[in-house]
Design an enzyme around this catalytic site. Structure first.
Site, PDB file in Angstrom:
ATOM      1  N   HIS A  19       0.903  -1.368  -0.003  1.00 40.98           N
ATOM      2  CA  HIS A  19       0.168  -0.039   0.073  1.00 40.98           C
ATOM      3  C   HIS A  19       0.844   1.205   0.120  1.00 40.98           C
ATOM      4  CE1 HIS A  19      -4.095   1.791   0.883  1.00 40.98           C
ATOM      5  NE2 HIS A  19      -3.415   2.650   1.107  1.00 40.98           N
ATOM      6  N   HIS A  21       1.443   4.923  -2.321  1.00 40.21           N
ATOM      7  CA  HIS A  21       0.964   5.785  -3.618  1.00 40.21           C
ATOM      8  C   HIS A  21       2.072   6.451  -4.077  1.00 40.21           C
ATOM      9  CE1 HIS A  21      -3.665   5.253  -2.820  1.00 40.21           C
ATOM     10  NE2 HIS A  21      -3.300   5.214  -1.406  1.00 40.21           N
ATOM     11  N   HIS A 203      -9.617   0.870  -2.197  1.00 39.09           N
ATOM     12  CA  HIS A 203      -9.749   1.375  -0.961  1.00 39.09           C
ATOM     13  C   HIS A 203     -11.024   1.133  -0.264  1.00 39.09           C
ATOM     14  CE1 HIS A 203      -5.956   3.192  -2.068  1.00 39.09           C
ATOM     15  NE2 HIS A 203      -5.891   3.961  -0.774  1.00 39.09           N
ATOM     16  N   GLU A 206     -11.990   2.818   5.771  1.00 48.56           N
ATOM     17  CA  GLU A 206     -11.255   3.704   6.361  1.00 48.56           C
ATOM     18  C   GLU A 206     -11.884   4.742   7.064  1.00 48.56           C
ATOM     19  OE1 GLU A 206      -7.029   5.957   6.126  1.00 48.56           O
ATOM     20  OE2 GLU A 206      -8.147   5.956   4.540  1.00 48.56           O
ATOM     21  N   ASP A 284       1.162   3.846   3.044  1.00 50.59           N
ATOM     22  CA  ASP A 284       0.333   4.814   2.515  1.00 50.59           C
ATOM     23  C   ASP A 284       0.901   5.939   1.648  1.00 50.59           C
ATOM     24  OD1 ASP A 284      -2.193   5.576   1.553  1.00 50.59           O
ATOM     25  OD2 ASP A 284      -3.081   5.878   3.777  1.00 50.59           O
ATOM     26  N   ASP A 285       1.307   7.103   2.233  1.00 49.46           N
ATOM     27  CA  ASP A 285       1.814   8.527   1.840  1.00 49.46           C
ATOM     28  C   ASP A 285       2.929   8.586   2.567  1.00 49.46           C
ATOM     29  OD1 ASP A 285       0.093   8.916  -0.446  1.00 49.46           O
ATOM     30  OD2 ASP A 285      -1.481   8.704   1.198  1.00 49.46           O
TER      31      ASP A 285
END
Length: 351
Positions: A19, A21, A203, A206, A284-285
């Site tokens: 995961h 990005h 996704h 969340e 994630d980021d």
């Protein structure tokens, strides 16, 4: 007297990163450098106050998060910038113990600047291939649609991804604010990707609760679900995830940074795994949350007292639920056993 041993470094634990990005994988230093090169003024939350304080529990908070993401995307102006981003992401993941990384990108966010979505996808696939070789890890690309855009755009991206199935693209996703758009309307796009044999990795679960996890299961038929942590609020949904074999990509620091949970202690990783669900930790980021892959394992060790054996099992789950070639997966799993054996050998002993 009891000898004191340092914990086994989590960066040495082989794992897969499922995961991550594209823009969010950028190094902070690279963002600053590229912005200065082209005279792009960055907000203070990306310079002096980095990493930014974020919360997306309301529409205004998500808008602020998306604005920062868009600013970061704007610094990528040349083919060399794209190749640099991917290479640095690969090198950072390799340093964190990743043996296989799946990086996710929405080509429509870059097509206008790079000659269209097909040309940009070609560029990223080549960048991923070369970066993996240089960093010494395996890499695959996930093409992701944006749920704030029309579902027909998602079908276009699904067809694009299908054209590259087996040639660098391993999956199809759906990202952005899950409170927007009609999830059921994206079913046809996922059906295109499913027919092409791509991994389905949207996704969900969340920013919305367990009912949205159910909606994703019913209409998108995921192999893995990005995040999915809110499933912990429903025994029935936990049971359905376990029965269907859908894995969850859990990003602890992201969950806390975005306000899904107030503290790292609340991220329900043990609840999910106890229900029989595979969990793969992801960053994630990192550009916006300030923590990369190894950091996700480190925070569970620090905040929830995860043992080396528990961390090793999470690493195994990430590798097993990846789309890495069989030889890469086998070597990674063997490396997990070696790491755990070494960690146990270094445990405190009487002396």
């Amino acid at each position: 007297m009891t000898a004191v041993a340092s914990p086994a470094p989590v960066a040495d634990l082989p794992k897969a990163h499922l995961h991550l990005h594209f823009t969010g994988s950028m190094r902070h230093g690279t963002l600053i450098e590229l912005a200065e090169r082209d005279g792009i003024r960055l907000p203070s939350s990306l310079t002096d106050d980095w990493p930014p304080e974020l919360s997306t529990m309301d529409e205004k908070g998500w808008f602020r998060f998306q604005r920062l993401y868009d600013v970061a995307r704007s610094v990528l102006r040349t083919e060399e910038d794209v190749r640099r981003l991917v290479l640095e992401a690969a090198l950072d993941d390799a340093a964190d113990g990743s043996v296989w990384t799946e990086i996710q990108v929405d080509p429509s966010g870059y097509g206008a600047r790079f000659g269209g979505i097909t040309a940009f996808t070609d560029l990223v696939i080549d960048a991923v291939r070369e970066a993996g070789k240089t960093a010494g890890i395996g890499m695959g690309l996930v093409v992701a649609a944006n749920r704030t855009r029309h579902p027909l755009d998602a079908r276009t991206l699904a067809r694009l991804a299908a054209q590259y199935a087996g040639r660098g693209v391993i999956g199809f996703g759906l990202s952005n604010d899950e409170r927007r758009g009609d999830t059921t309307a994206f079913g046809p796009a996922f059906a295109i990707a499913e027919r092409a044999g791509l991994a389905l990795v949207p996704h969900g679960g969340e920013l919305r609760g367990p009912a949205h996890v159910t909606q994703c299961l019913d209409h998108l038929h995921p192999d893995r679900l990005g995040h999915g942590v809110r499933a912990a609020e429903s025994e029935a949904v936990l049971g359905r995830l376990a029965e269907s074999g859908v894995a969850l990509e859990v990003c602890p620091t992201s969950n806390v940074s975005l306000g899904v949970y107030a503290t790292l202690e609340e991220v329900p990783v043990r609840t999910l795994t106890a229900a029989g669900i595979d969990v793969a930790l992801g960053a994630d980021d990192p550009l916006l949350f300030g923590s990369r892959l190894a950091g996700q394992y480190a925070v569970l060790r620090a905040a929830q007292d995860f043992s080396d054996a528990e961390l090793a099992e999470l690493a195994r789950m990430s590798i097993r639920r990846s789309y890495a070639p069989s030889d890469v997966a086998a070597a990674g799993l063997a490396g997990v056993d070696t790491w755990l054996h070494g960690a146990r050998a270094a445990s405190p002993v009487e002396g």
